[in-house]
Design an enzyme around this catalytic site. Structure first.
Site, PDB file in Angstrom:
ATOM      1  N   ARG A  71      10.020  -8.022   0.776  1.00  0.00           N
ATOM      2  CA  ARG A  71       9.590  -6.931  -0.114  1.00  0.00           C
ATOM      3  C   ARG A  71       9.113  -7.085  -1.576  1.00  0.00           C
ATOM      4  O   ARG A  71       9.359  -6.227  -2.467  1.00  0.00           O
ATOM      5  CB  ARG A  71      10.839  -5.714  -0.023  1.00  0.00           C
ATOM      6  CG  ARG A  71      11.162  -5.212   1.079  1.00  0.00           C
ATOM      7  CD  ARG A  71      12.139  -4.439   1.431  1.00  0.00           C
ATOM      8  NE  ARG A  71      12.530  -4.051   2.902  1.00  0.00           N
ATOM      9  CZ  ARG A  71      11.859  -3.323   3.579  1.00  0.00           C
ATOM     10  NH1 ARG A  71      10.801  -2.509   3.146  1.00  0.00           N
ATOM     11  NH2 ARG A  71      12.256  -3.027   4.800  1.00  0.00           N
ATOM     12  N   LYS A 107       1.861  -7.809  -1.854  1.00  0.00           N
ATOM     13  CA  LYS A 107       2.190  -8.917  -2.757  1.00  0.00           C
ATOM     14  C   LYS A 107       0.875  -9.544  -3.086  1.00  0.00           C
ATOM     15  O   LYS A 107       0.263  -9.774  -2.242  1.00  0.00           O
ATOM     16  CB  LYS A 107       3.146  -9.750  -2.415  1.00  0.00           C
ATOM     17  CG  LYS A 107       3.774 -10.592  -3.496  1.00  0.00           C
ATOM     18  CD  LYS A 107       4.959  -9.971  -4.079  1.00  0.00           C
ATOM     19  CE  LYS A 107       5.395 -10.576  -5.571  1.00  0.00           C
ATOM     20  NZ  LYS A 107       5.823  -9.704  -6.390  1.00  0.00           N
ATOM     21  N   ASP A 109       2.206 -17.788   0.212  1.00  0.00           N
ATOM     22  CA  ASP A 109       2.333 -16.527   0.798  1.00  0.00           C
ATOM     23  C   ASP A 109       3.645 -15.900   0.357  1.00  0.00           C
ATOM     24  O   ASP A 109       4.580 -16.916   0.157  1.00  0.00           O
ATOM     25  CB  ASP A 109       2.385 -16.542   2.254  1.00  0.00           C
ATOM     26  CG  ASP A 109       2.201 -15.135   3.082  1.00  0.00           C
ATOM     27  OD1 ASP A 109       1.965 -14.245   2.299  1.00  0.00           O
ATOM     28  OD2 ASP A 109       2.826 -15.037   4.088  1.00  0.00           O
ATOM     29  N   LYS A 110       3.734 -14.884   0.239  1.00  0.00           N
ATOM     30  CA  LYS A 110       5.134 -14.136  -0.295  1.00  0.00           C
ATOM     31  C   LYS A 110       5.432 -14.587  -1.496  1.00  0.00           C
ATOM     32  O   LYS A 110       6.693 -14.774  -1.912  1.00  0.00           O
ATOM     33  CB  LYS A 110       6.196 -14.499   0.819  1.00  0.00           C
ATOM     34  CG  LYS A 110       5.869 -14.024   2.358  1.00  0.00           C
ATOM     35  CD  LYS A 110       5.805 -12.740   2.416  1.00  0.00           C
ATOM     36  CE  LYS A 110       5.694 -12.231   3.966  1.00  0.00           C
ATOM     37  NZ  LYS A 110       4.067 -12.384   4.187  1.00  0.00           N
ATOM     38  N   TYR A 130       2.539  -0.276  -5.079  1.00  0.00           N
ATOM     39  CA  TYR A 130       2.867  -1.254  -4.184  1.00  0.00           C
ATOM     40  C   TYR A 130       1.908  -1.156  -2.945  1.00  0.00           C
ATOM     41  O   TYR A 130       1.864  -0.525  -2.347  1.00  0.00           O
ATOM     42  CB  TYR A 130       4.007  -1.568  -3.816  1.00  0.00           C
ATOM     43  CG  TYR A 130       4.080  -2.853  -2.904  1.00  0.00           C
ATOM     44  CD1 TYR A 130       4.221  -3.926  -3.288  1.00  0.00           C
ATOM     45  CD2 TYR A 130       4.499  -2.574  -1.366  1.00  0.00           C
ATOM     46  CE1 TYR A 130       4.255  -5.150  -2.464  1.00  0.00           C
ATOM     47  CE2 TYR A 130       4.568  -3.492  -0.618  1.00  0.00           C
ATOM     48  CZ  TYR A 130       4.380  -4.896  -1.115  1.00  0.00           C
ATOM     49  OH  TYR A 130       4.609  -5.995  -0.257  1.00  0.00           O
ATOM     50  N   GLN A 180      -4.964  -3.767   4.873  1.00  0.00           N
ATOM     51  CA  GLN A 180      -4.025  -3.522   3.457  1.00  0.00           C
ATOM     52  C   GLN A 180      -4.752  -3.901   2.120  1.00  0.00           C
ATOM     53  O   GLN A 180      -4.572  -2.897   1.034  1.00  0.00           O
ATOM     54  CB  GLN A 180      -2.803  -4.342   3.502  1.00  0.00           C
ATOM     55  CG  GLN A 180      -1.861  -4.509   2.337  1.00  0.00           C
ATOM     56  CD  GLN A 180      -0.576  -5.606   2.842  1.00  0.00           C
ATOM     57  OE1 GLN A 180       0.099  -5.190   3.274  1.00  0.00           O
ATOM     58  NE2 GLN A 180      -0.860  -6.533   1.981  1.00  0.00           N
ATOM     59  N   ASP A 222      -5.141  -9.975   2.657  1.00  0.00           N
ATOM     60  CA  ASP A 222      -4.358  -9.570   3.727  1.00  0.00           C
ATOM     61  C   ASP A 222      -5.072  -8.601   4.420  1.00  0.00           C
ATOM     62  O   ASP A 222      -4.930  -7.412   3.512  1.00  0.00           O
ATOM     63  CB  ASP A 222      -2.842  -9.370   3.258  1.00  0.00           C
ATOM     64  CG  ASP A 222      -1.856  -9.095   4.353  1.00  0.00           C
ATOM     65  OD1 ASP A 222      -2.415  -8.597   5.414  1.00  0.00           O
ATOM     66  OD2 ASP A 222      -0.837  -8.988   3.983  1.00  0.00           O
ATOM     67  N   ASP A 281      -0.472 -12.526  -3.251  1.00  0.00           N
ATOM     68  CA  ASP A 281      -0.314 -13.933  -2.944  1.00  0.00           C
ATOM     69  C   ASP A 281      -1.493 -14.774  -3.469  1.00  0.00           C
ATOM     70  O   ASP A 281      -2.601 -14.479  -3.123  1.00  0.00           O
ATOM     71  CB  ASP A 281      -0.255 -14.000  -1.263  1.00  0.00           C
ATOM     72  CG  ASP A 281       1.011 -13.246  -0.749  1.00  0.00           C
ATOM     73  OD1 ASP A 281       2.047 -13.350  -1.320  1.00  0.00           O
ATOM     74  OD2 ASP A 281       0.697 -12.678   0.047  1.00  0.00           O
ATOM     75  N   GLY A 326     -20.547  -4.489  -5.960  1.00  0.00           N
ATOM     76  CA  GLY A 326     -21.277  -5.790  -6.433  1.00  0.00           C
ATOM     77  C   GLY A 326     -20.335  -6.715  -7.082  1.00  0.00           C
ATOM     78  O   GLY A 326     -20.864  -7.872  -7.295  1.00  0.00           O
TER      79      GLY A 326
HETATM   80  C1  F6R Z   1       6.435  -9.341   0.939  1.00  0.00           C
HETATM   81  C2  F6R Z   1       5.900  -8.610   2.237  1.00  0.00           C
HETATM   82  C3  F6R Z   1       7.343  -8.330   3.164  1.00  0.00           C
HETATM   83  C4  F6R Z   1       7.063  -6.929   3.140  1.00  0.00           C
HETATM   84  C5  F6R Z   1       8.276  -6.386   4.026  1.00  0.00           C
HETATM   85  C6  F6R Z   1       8.384  -4.787   4.134  1.00  0.00           C
HETATM   86  O1  F6R Z   1       5.405  -9.729   0.384  1.00  0.00           O
HETATM   87  O2  F6R Z   1       4.883  -8.735   2.493  1.00  0.00           O
HETATM   88  O3  F6R Z   1       8.367  -8.728   2.832  1.00  0.00           O
HETATM   89  O4  F6R Z   1       7.312  -6.241   1.849  1.00  0.00           O
HETATM   90  O5  F6R Z   1       8.093  -6.854   5.484  1.00  0.00           O
HETATM   91  O6  F6R Z   1       6.996  -4.229   4.808  1.00  0.00           O
HETATM   92  P1  F6R Z   1       6.676  -2.911   5.066  1.00  0.00           P
HETATM   93  O7  F6R Z   1       7.015  -1.996   3.738  1.00  0.00           O
HETATM   94  O8  F6R Z   1       5.219  -2.809   5.491  1.00  0.00           O
HETATM   95  O9  F6R Z   1       7.654  -2.415   6.086  1.00  0.00           O
HETATM   96 MG    MG Z   2       0.970  -8.491   4.922  1.00  0.00          MG
HETATM   97 MG    MG Z   3       0.770 -12.548   2.265  1.00  0.00          MG
END
Ligand code: F6R
Ligand code: MG
Ligand code: MG
Length: 365
Positions: free
Chosen positions: A266, A232, A132-133, A229, A95, A12, A234, A104
């Protein structure tokens, strides 16, 4: 016979509308980058796609697994896509690119990957799953059912080439070591481990009779790597099918049940894993529900034919409908467990601050 390697490498590196989708321009620059690598002979073929905010590079080559040039190519390609994210002001640009310099190998660098090196069979159907997620443990249940549950894979009972069973490699992500267990004879031991999806991850499957590699899951643990953090992790998975392995329909059958996986909003909630066509791999409601895409390929002479977008099928409509109903039900718990993950698995928490604030107001019970 020379072997082929299939590498599925994802990251990502920024997305449109929050953590929603990869931008088409990121796909374009990635294709340009892999086209040049194909022209130079480094890789033999490729496809670029996305599952939500994750950019997926699917490549065939003859360099083997964990190859420095192949990982370097993916790393540079992700940097180009991250540069687009920066230019366009996409969200969370770069990210998953955790390190400043490539050293390497992608291990511990942020991107996730699953790779298998194998001798091509006469017909070589391979399915690439991209989610995803959610997290790698999301594949524990469906992969177990493909390779060990006769109520899902009929071949375990009726195909002499599958009847002997499979070997499961399980990674303990906390201790950093792995186990090998055989089915059917160690089924209960295996389930005792992999039912704990946040800790014991199915990472590869081999056929017992001849050690043929049948499946691999990406196991990069982003949150552990960074110590905090950063997104995630994925997952992606590669599953070979047919001719003494589960048929394509047996590989897909477990996804007809939209089981609950950790991730969603989140990275801190349980939600149903919804199998979707690639065009619908874009999370919306409560940043979800978590999605999975299945791309089917045939591989010959290290070249890809496909993809067939396998969940782009009304046969999975009822699954999606159930997933929506489960999402409604889970959401009604709001911030309460078991909708919210247990404290040890949450990607976001305010618990330490809240406890600190309340320290002066403790009363002994
Ligand atoms: C879960 C994910 C989203 C973010 C959420 C908050 O894997 O990517 O649910 O955790 O949108 O994101 P921020 O902290 O970047 O605002
Ligand atoms: Mg993202
Ligand atoms: Mg993702």
């Amino acid at each position: 016979m020379t072997k082929t390697t299939l590498s599925v490498i994802k990251a990502d590196v920024g997305s449109l509308a929050g953590h929603h989708v990869v931008h088409p321009e990121q796909i374009r620059v990635s294709e340009e980058s892999l086209s040049a690598a194909k022209l130079s002979g480094l890789i033999n073929d490729f496809r670029v796609t996305n599952c939500g905010d994750d950019l997926e590079l699917i490549m065939t080559h003859r360099k083997g697994e964990d190859n420095s040039e192949i990982h370097g190519l993916a790393w540079n390609t992700f940097h180009k896509a991250a540069a687009v994210a920066n230019e366009l002001g996409l969200y969370a640009a770069g990210q998953d690119l955790l390190s400043d310099a490539y050293s390497g190998n992608l291990k511990g660098m942020g991107p996730g990957y699953a790779e298998i090196e194998f001798e091509e069979r006469k017909g070589e159907p391979v399915i690439v799953f991209m989610a995803d997620k959610t997290e790698p443990g999301a594949f524990n249940l469906p992969i177990y059912r493909m390779f060990a549950d006769p109520f899902s894979s009929a071949g375990l009972v009726v195909d002499p080439n599958m009847h002997g069973g499979f070997k499961f490699q399980v990674l303990d992500v906390i201790e950093g070591h792995s186990y090998e267990l055989n089915t059917p004879e160690e089924t209960y031991d295996l389930l005792a481990l992999i039912g704990t999806t946040g800790r014991y991850i199915l990472k590869s499957i081999r056929r017992k009779s001849d050690n043929l590699i049948a499946a691999k899951v990406s196991i990069t643990k982003l949150s552990l790597i960074a110590g905090r953090y950063v997104g995630k992790d994925d997952p992606v998975a590669i599953v070979r099918a047919q001719h003494g392995l589960p048929a394509v329909g047996e590989v897909l059958e477990p996804f007809a049940f939209p089981h609950l996986v950790a991730g969603w909003m989140r990275g801190s909630h349980y939600g149903p894993l919804m199998p979707v066509a690639q065009k619908n791999a874009k999370c919306t409601r409560f940043d979800g529900p978590p999605r999975v895409v299945g791309f089917g390929f045939q591989i010959k002479d290290s070249k890809l034919t496909g993809p067939a977008d396998l969940f782009d099928d009304p046969a999975f409509d009822r699954t999606r409908e159930t997933a929506c109903r489960v999402a409604d039900y889970m959401r009604r718990h709001g911030p309460f467990m078991p909708e919210r993950l247990g404290p040890e698995e949450m990607e976001y928490t305010t618990l330490p601050q809240v406890l600190e604030k309340l320290k002066s107001r403790l009363s002994k019970e």
